[in-house]
Design a protein around this motif. Structure first.
Motif, PDB file in Angstrom:
ATOM      1  N   VAL A   1       1.161  10.532  -6.770  1.00  0.00           N
ATOM      2  CA  VAL A   1       0.319   9.346  -6.616  1.00  0.00           C
ATOM      3  C   VAL A   1      -0.347   8.995  -7.947  1.00  0.00           C
ATOM      4  O   VAL A   1      -0.442   7.821  -8.312  1.00  0.00           O
ATOM      5  CB  VAL A   1      -0.732   9.544  -5.504  1.00  0.00           C
ATOM      6  N   ALA A   2      -0.764  10.023  -8.685  1.00  0.00           N
ATOM      7  CA  ALA A   2      -1.380   9.763  -9.990  1.00  0.00           C
ATOM      8  C   ALA A   2      -0.373   9.097 -10.924  1.00  0.00           C
ATOM      9  O   ALA A   2      -0.707   8.150 -11.654  1.00  0.00           O
ATOM     10  CB  ALA A   2      -1.900  11.059 -10.601  1.00  0.00           C
TER      11      ALA A   2
ATOM     12  N   LEU B   1       0.861  -1.176   0.000  1.00  0.00           N
ATOM     13  CA  LEU B   1       0.000   0.000   0.000  1.00  0.00           C
ATOM     14  C   LEU B   1       0.890   1.217   0.000  1.00  0.00           C
ATOM     15  O   LEU B   1       1.612   1.465   0.970  1.00  0.00           O
ATOM     16  CB  LEU B   1      -0.870   0.020   1.263  1.00  0.00           C
TER      17      LEU B   1
ATOM     18  N   LEU C   1      -6.132  13.466   2.801  1.00  0.00           N
ATOM     19  CA  LEU C   1      -5.620  14.698   3.409  1.00  0.00           C
ATOM     20  C   LEU C   1      -6.749  15.372   4.181  1.00  0.00           C
ATOM     21  O   LEU C   1      -7.881  15.433   3.711  1.00  0.00           O
ATOM     22  CB  LEU C   1      -5.076  15.644   2.337  1.00  0.00           C
TER      23      LEU C   1
ATOM     24  N   ILE D   1       1.131  -6.924  -6.889  1.00  0.00           N
ATOM     25  CA  ILE D   1      -0.182  -6.320  -6.697  1.00  0.00           C
ATOM     26  C   ILE D   1      -0.051  -5.257  -5.619  1.00  0.00           C
ATOM     27  O   ILE D   1       0.467  -5.523  -4.532  1.00  0.00           O
ATOM     28  CB  ILE D   1      -1.218  -7.388  -6.285  1.00  0.00           C
ATOM     29  N   SER D   2      -0.496  -4.042  -5.917  1.00  0.00           N
ATOM     30  CA  SER D   2      -0.391  -2.985  -4.921  1.00  0.00           C
ATOM     31  C   SER D   2      -1.444  -1.918  -5.188  1.00  0.00           C
ATOM     32  O   SER D   2      -2.214  -2.013  -6.138  1.00  0.00           O
ATOM     33  CB  SER D   2       1.017  -2.394  -4.941  1.00  0.00           C
ATOM     34  N   ASP D   3      -1.461  -0.936  -4.336  1.00  0.00           N
ATOM     35  CA  ASP D   3      -2.474   0.109  -4.419  1.00  0.00           C
ATOM     36  C   ASP D   3      -1.850   1.400  -3.904  1.00  0.00           C
ATOM     37  O   ASP D   3      -0.861   1.363  -3.159  1.00  0.00           O
ATOM     38  CB  ASP D   3      -3.688  -0.279  -3.563  1.00  0.00           C
ATOM     39  N   VAL D   4      -2.421   2.531  -4.299  1.00  0.00           N
ATOM     40  CA  VAL D   4      -1.871   3.810  -3.848  1.00  0.00           C
ATOM     41  C   VAL D   4      -2.983   4.768  -3.442  1.00  0.00           C
ATOM     42  O   VAL D   4      -4.097   4.694  -3.969  1.00  0.00           O
ATOM     43  CB  VAL D   4      -1.010   4.490  -4.942  1.00  0.00           C
ATOM     44  N   LEU D   5      -2.669   5.660  -2.531  1.00  0.00           N
ATOM     45  CA  LEU D   5      -3.624   6.689  -2.143  1.00  0.00           C
ATOM     46  C   LEU D   5      -2.864   7.930  -1.668  1.00  0.00           C
ATOM     47  O   LEU D   5      -1.638   7.880  -1.488  1.00  0.00           O
ATOM     48  CB  LEU D   5      -4.573   6.178  -1.057  1.00  0.00           C
ATOM     49  N   VAL D   6      -3.603   9.026  -1.504  1.00  0.00           N
ATOM     50  CA  VAL D   6      -2.993  10.286  -1.075  1.00  0.00           C
ATOM     51  C   VAL D   6      -3.197  10.423   0.433  1.00  0.00           C
ATOM     52  O   VAL D   6      -4.327  10.337   0.916  1.00  0.00           O
ATOM     53  CB  VAL D   6      -3.649  11.482  -1.810  1.00  0.00           C
ATOM     54  N   ALA D   7      -2.114  10.600   1.163  1.00  0.00           N
ATOM     55  CA  ALA D   7      -2.236  10.770   2.619  1.00  0.00           C
ATOM     56  C   ALA D   7      -1.000  11.474   3.149  1.00  0.00           C
ATOM     57  O   ALA D   7       0.073  11.421   2.544  1.00  0.00           O
ATOM     58  CB  ALA D   7      -2.397   9.417   3.315  1.00  0.00           C
TER      59      ALA D   7
ATOM     60  N   ARG E   1       0.022   5.492  -9.821  1.00  0.00           N
ATOM     61  CA  ARG E   1      -1.112   4.655 -10.205  1.00  0.00           C
ATOM     62  C   ARG E   1      -1.037   4.278 -11.675  1.00  0.00           C
ATOM     63  O   ARG E   1      -1.297   3.128 -12.038  1.00  0.00           O
ATOM     64  CB  ARG E   1      -2.438   5.349  -9.922  1.00  0.00           C
TER      65      ARG E   1
ATOM     66  N   ILE F   1      -8.228   6.889  -7.014  1.00  0.00           N
ATOM     67  CA  ILE F   1      -7.303   7.291  -5.951  1.00  0.00           C
ATOM     68  C   ILE F   1      -8.073   7.973  -4.817  1.00  0.00           C
ATOM     69  O   ILE F   1      -8.765   8.969  -5.041  1.00  0.00           O
ATOM     70  CB  ILE F   1      -6.230   8.255  -6.500  1.00  0.00           C
ATOM     71  N   ALA F   2      -7.933   7.433  -3.615  1.00  0.00           N
ATOM     72  CA  ALA F   2      -8.578   8.030  -2.450  1.00  0.00           C
ATOM     73  C   ALA F   2      -7.675   9.111  -1.873  1.00  0.00           C
ATOM     74  O   ALA F   2      -6.452   8.976  -1.872  1.00  0.00           O
ATOM     75  CB  ALA F   2      -8.845   6.967  -1.388  1.00  0.00           C
TER      76      ALA F   2
END
Lengths: 321, 127
Positions: free
Chosen positions: A103-104, A94, B121, A157-163, A107, B117-118
């Motif tokens: 992140v874009a 993750l 923030l 296999i993976s996933d991404v998000l903004v945090a 992805r 994409i989640a």
């Protein structure tokens, strides 16, 4: 001797406490605002150029990833363009980053691993072999961004998000491991850097005999051998320039190949191709870690240091609960 | 965002961390897509014990899928059952939430998902 006590009335004491809390919040707000200007805004602006210069996994990070057991779930906090997400196809990664632009890019790269750094595959093959990482064909292929495969088949296999690394949305103790590469050195106060490490430790499992491991990797003050020339005793808090190249990707590669190709380019230094008058220069904030400081931060964050070391201008540490 | 990822996500607001209502997050107005991902049975069998099965059942139902069994399959059961492997693989690895929101059951905050994409923030007053 005990600390002096005040004979202030409760009302005055409350006012004082509120003022102190407001000062803390405003110090936090200041740090956040500073980082917005000198870290987050910069990465948003330079994302495609930055991503184009980030291909090769650092050897210590690749080794750490390859050491994780099959079926592990791990975090890559500050994943950038996702270059580590495909390194070990036997684990589920993750990735999270504060920069939506990066992140874009990460992805889109997950969807087309064959597009990522393929032209450097041969060079990376050589590096992976000599780096002492688990240099199976899979490791090399994965490091080159090409789909790796393990027994039973399957690409990474993976996933991404903004945090934000200081407010991670992962439940406590849920993952087996975490990596955090070239991230913590962008936080402008020691408290925030320690907090980031505390967050990572929170997210990895805490069962006594088998705490999850966290790998933190930061830029070192002591890098006298690098062309930047920073070294022991020098200033630790710096702004480092990034020259944003606006040419096409093909022209970019021509320019950067002439510079050092031993490690990821930081964008600074002489611009090959002579368009330096037109190229905007961004300043990124760094706190350069001195020897021993990362271990101190791990302890302050409530963790223990399993192992630590130095690799190519960086300090790294593996921490656990 | 893959359904498997959702099983590890909670509200980012610090005050919500201590509440069990902040997990799992609840999909709202979710638009789904199905990827084609090569199945990796070994990975799936090893990931299984790391999943919060009760939360997965909740998520699966909320997304409109048929109810999952109350108890997760054991590793042996899963390895022996091609159909169950394929279904779990399809749910966890191939089902993507492309658009929509993830809502915290404790504070009500909604996180947006755009183009898969989640975004977690937080506005500064919620940090």
């Amino acid at each position: 001797a005990s600390l002096p006590s005040s004979s202030a009335t409760p009302a005055v004491a409350r006012l004082a406490a509120a003022a102190a809390a407001a000062a803390d919040r405003s110090a936090e707000d200041e740090a956040e605002a500073y980082e917005r200007t000198h870290v987050h805004g910069v990465y948003q602006a330079i994302a495609p150029h930055f991503s184009a210069t980030r291909h090769k996994p650092w050897p210590a990070v690749a080794s750490f990833l390859h050491a994780q057991p099959l079926g592990s779930i791990g975090l890559d906090v500050g994943c950038g363009n996702g270059k580590y997400l495909g390194v070990n196809p036997a684990v589920y990664m993750l990735g999270s980053d504060r920069s939506s632009a990066l992140v874009a890019l990460a992805r889109s790269r997950l969807g087309r691993p064959e597009d990522a750094g393929v032209e450097d595959a041969a060079k990376m093959q050589g590096e992976a072999m000599t780096a002492g990482a688990a240099a199976s064909a899979n490791a090399v292929a994965a490091a080159g961004g090409i789909r790796g495969s393990i027994q039973g088949g399957g690409a990474a296999i993976s996933d991404v998000l903004v945090a934000d690394g200081l407010s991670l949305p992962f439940r406590d103790g849920a993952v087996d491991f975490a990596i955090c590469v070239a991230v913590v050195h962008h936080m402008s106060t020691r408290a925030r850097r320690q907090d980031a490490i505390r967050q990572l430790l929170r997210c990895v499992k805490t069962r006594e005999a088998a705490s999850g491991h966290v790998l933190v990797y930061v830029w070192a003050l002591e890098q006298g051998a690098s062309r930047r020339g920073w070294d022991e005793g020098g200033e630790q808090d710096l702004l480092v320039p990034w020259v944003l190249k606006s040419q096409t990707p093909r022209a970019q590669k021509k320019g950067t190949r002439g510079q050092k190709n031993k490690k990821d380019d930081d964008g600074a230094g002489t611009s090959a191709g002579g368009d330096s008058n037109a190229d905007p220069v961004f300043q990124r904030y760094y706190h350069l870690y001195r020897k021993g400081e990362l271990e101190e931060d791990v302890l302050a964050a409530g963790g223990v240091v399993i192992t630590s070391g130095y690799e190519r201008d960086n300090w790294w540490a593996v921490a656990a609960n | 965002m893959k359904v498997l990822t959702l099983n590890f996500l909670t509200c980012a607001v610090k005050a919500c961390k201590s509440s069990s209502d902040s997990f799992p997050l609840h999909p709202k107005e979710a638009e789904l897509a199905k990827d084609d991902v090569e199945i990796n049975p070994q990975l799936l069998v090893n990931v299984l014990p790391r999943i919060d099965w009760a939360a997965l059942r909740t998520t699966s139902t909320e997304l409109g899928f048929p109810a999952l069994p109350e108890q997760p399959p054991t590793a042996e059961e899963l390895e022996a059952d091609e159909k169950m492997l394929q279904e779990l693989h399809s749910l966890l690895m191939e089902t993507q939430i492309m658009e929509g929101k993830l809502v915290c059951g404790h504070c009500g905050h909604e996180y947006a998902i755009r183009e898969g994409i989640a975004n977690f923030l937080l506005p500064s007053h919620l940090v």
